[in-house]
Design a protein around this motif. Structure first.
Motif, short mmCIF file in Angstrom:
data_model
loop_
_atom_site.label_atom_id
_atom_site.label_comp_id
_atom_site.label_asym_id
_atom_site.label_seq_id
_atom_site.Cartn_x
_atom_site.Cartn_y
_atom_site.Cartn_z
N LEU A 118 0.83 -1.20 0.00
CA LEU A 118 0.00 0.00 0.00
C LEU A 118 0.86 1.25 0.00
N TYR A 119 0.29 2.35 -0.49
CA TYR A 119 0.92 3.66 -0.33
C TYR A 119 0.81 4.09 1.13
N GLU A 120 1.85 4.74 1.64
CA GLU A 120 1.84 5.17 3.03
C GLU A 120 0.90 6.35 3.24
N LYS A 121 0.82 7.25 2.28
CA LYS A 121 -0.02 8.44 2.44
C LYS A 121 -1.48 8.11 2.18
N PRO A 122 -2.39 8.42 3.12
CA PRO A 122 -3.81 8.16 2.91
C PRO A 122 -4.38 8.86 1.69
N GLY A 123 -3.81 10.03 1.36
CA GLY A 123 -4.32 10.81 0.24
C GLY A 123 -4.12 10.18 -1.13
N MET A 124 -3.37 9.09 -1.19
CA MET A 124 -3.21 8.39 -2.46
C MET A 124 -4.47 7.60 -2.83
N LEU A 125 -5.40 7.50 -1.90
CA LEU A 125 -6.68 6.83 -2.19
C LEU A 125 -7.54 7.76 -3.03
N LYS A 126 -7.77 7.43 -4.29
CA LYS A 126 -8.51 8.30 -5.20
C LYS A 126 -10.02 8.13 -4.99
N PRO A 127 -10.78 9.21 -5.22
CA PRO A 127 -12.24 9.09 -5.11
C PRO A 127 -12.82 8.28 -6.26
N ALA A 128 -14.01 7.75 -6.05
CA ALA A 128 -14.74 7.09 -7.13
C ALA A 128 -15.12 8.12 -8.19
N SER A 129 -15.54 7.67 -9.36
CA SER A 129 -15.94 8.58 -10.43
C SER A 129 -17.00 9.55 -9.92
N ILE A 130 -16.87 10.80 -10.29
CA ILE A 130 -17.75 11.86 -9.77
C ILE A 130 -19.11 11.83 -10.46
N LEU A 131 -20.16 11.97 -9.68
CA LEU A 131 -21.54 11.96 -10.17
C LEU A 131 -22.06 13.40 -10.22
N ILE A 132 -22.72 13.76 -11.32
CA ILE A 132 -23.26 15.11 -11.47
C ILE A 132 -24.78 15.04 -11.42
N ASP A 133 -25.38 15.93 -10.61
CA ASP A 133 -26.82 15.98 -10.44
C ASP A 133 -27.33 17.35 -10.86
N CYS A 134 -28.52 17.37 -11.47
CA CYS A 134 -29.09 18.64 -11.93
C CYS A 134 -30.61 18.61 -11.77
N ALA A 135 -31.26 19.71 -12.12
CA ALA A 135 -32.70 19.83 -11.91
C ALA A 135 -33.50 18.90 -12.80
N ASN A 136 -32.90 18.35 -13.85
CA ASN A 136 -33.62 17.44 -14.75
C ASN A 136 -33.75 16.03 -14.19
N ASP A 137 -33.09 15.75 -13.09
CA ASP A 137 -33.16 14.43 -12.49
C ASP A 137 -34.60 14.09 -12.12
N GLU A 138 -35.03 12.86 -12.42
CA GLU A 138 -36.37 12.40 -12.05
C GLU A 138 -36.24 11.22 -11.10
N SER A 139 -36.55 11.44 -9.85
CA SER A 139 -36.47 10.35 -8.88
C SER A 139 -37.22 10.75 -7.62
N THR A 140 -37.35 9.82 -6.71
CA THR A 140 -37.99 10.11 -5.43
C THR A 140 -37.29 11.26 -4.73
N TYR A 141 -35.96 11.28 -4.83
CA TYR A 141 -35.17 12.31 -4.15
C TYR A 141 -34.85 13.49 -5.08
N LYS A 142 -35.72 13.74 -6.03
CA LYS A 142 -35.54 14.87 -6.95
C LYS A 142 -35.39 16.16 -6.15
N ARG A 143 -34.43 16.99 -6.53
CA ARG A 143 -34.13 18.22 -5.81
C ARG A 143 -34.62 19.44 -6.57
N GLU A 144 -35.06 20.43 -5.84
CA GLU A 144 -35.35 21.73 -6.43
C GLU A 144 -34.03 22.52 -6.46
N ILE A 145 -33.37 22.50 -7.60
CA ILE A 145 -32.03 23.09 -7.70
C ILE A 145 -32.15 24.46 -8.37
N SER A 146 -31.79 25.50 -7.64
CA SER A 146 -31.86 26.85 -8.19
C SER A 146 -30.75 27.06 -9.23
#
Length: 290
Positions: A118-146
């Motif tokens: 393993l790498y010694e530095k914790p910061g070498m752990l990369k994030p998972a692929s980034i997800l983008i959310d917008c007002a066009n999303d249709e779901s139960t948790y749909k957000r009112e995005i200004s």
């Protein structure tokens, strides 16, 4: 540099604190619990929360894999520079926490085999692929995005719940109950093996495996235990009836609540369902508003 520092602080916040609704839910669970062992376990979990927040020490030794949702209004831009700052800020936050070193060295084969360490530095752990959310999303948790919204949601996902998670097809048979009961059955099995309940499990129901898990992740970022839907209340009741209880000691509280997020569906006999049980330190979430 300022954004990078703020992202670093958000990672530390997500790892060391829980939101008020989760704390209230735990306090309520302690109040109603009449199983002595379960009540003791819940009290110890609450004490762990308080110590972690006071000392800014991680809630759990498994400090999790960072996941990011960018919530963007129509008047805001997501630039390559912002994406680089997100990666830099996460690395800084993991190093400053400090998180547990978990990033595996090597090429694709060596990473799978974990053959050169393993790498010694914790910061070498990369994030998972980034997800983008917008007002066009249709779901139960749909957000009112200004239009001027630009929020960064950081979620730290631990390994234990990932091991017990599941994504698979369900033949709906024109019955929502058939789909949700199947998801509950999966969760019942996984919670029985998880070992670190009470949980706040998440369910995403979509058209593809990717979409179902994206819906699940959004519910983790946006869910609130003080505002549970009828479906979520049903899930809570069914899972608490299992009697697994905190740390498997039995009692009334196997889950503190749940998140159920249903997205778009296609003309088909199949629904793709993703479920994820959380351990008692999750969901670990922090939001940065830009």
């Amino acid at each position: 540099m300022e954004i990078i520092e703020e992202i670093s602080k958000s990672i530390i916040e997500a790892s060391t604190t829980l939101t008020d609704d989760k704390l209230v839910a735990l306090e309520n669970a302690i109040e109603i619990e009449d199983n002595e062992n379960a009540r003791w376990a819940l009290s110890q979990i609450l004490e762990n929360y308080k110590v972690a927040e006071k000392t800014r020490f991680p809630l759990c030794d498994d400090t999790g894999i960072p996941h990011v949702i960018i919530e963007a209004g129509c008047e805001r831009e997501i630039t390559g520079d912002l994406l680089n700052q997100i990666h830099e800020g996460i690395a800084l936050g993991l190093n400053n926490l400090p998180a547990r070193p978990m990033a595996v060295k090597g090429n694709e084969i060596q990473r799978i085999e974990q053959s050169i360490g393993l790498y010694e530095k914790p910061g070498m752990l990369k994030p998972a692929s980034i997800l983008i959310d917008c007002a066009n999303d249709e779901s139960t948790y749909k957000r009112e995005i200004s239009p001027d919204t630009l929020n960064l949601h950081f979620i730290l996902e631990g390994g234990g719940p990932e091991i017990r998670a599941k994504t698979y097809r369900v033949y709906h048979k024109r019955s929502f109950k058939n789909v949700i009961d199947t998801a509950i059955d999966w969760l019942s099995d996984s919670l029985n093996m998880l070992g670190c309940t009470p949980s706040i499990p998440s369910i995403g129901i979509g058209r593809t495996h990717y979409e179902a898990n994206a819906l699940l992740l959004k519910s983790v970022a946006y869910g609130n235990l003080t505002n549970q839907s009828d479906t979520e209340i049903y899930v809570n009741s069914r899972l608490n009836d299992t009697g697994i209880g905190p740390l498997g000691f039995g009692g009334k509280t196997t889950v503190l609540g749940s998140y159920v997020n249903v997205g778009n569906q296609r003309a088909s006999g199949v629904r793709i369902v993703a479920v994820r049980p959380s351990c008692f330190v999750e969901p670990r979430v922090a939001t940065l508003k830009l």
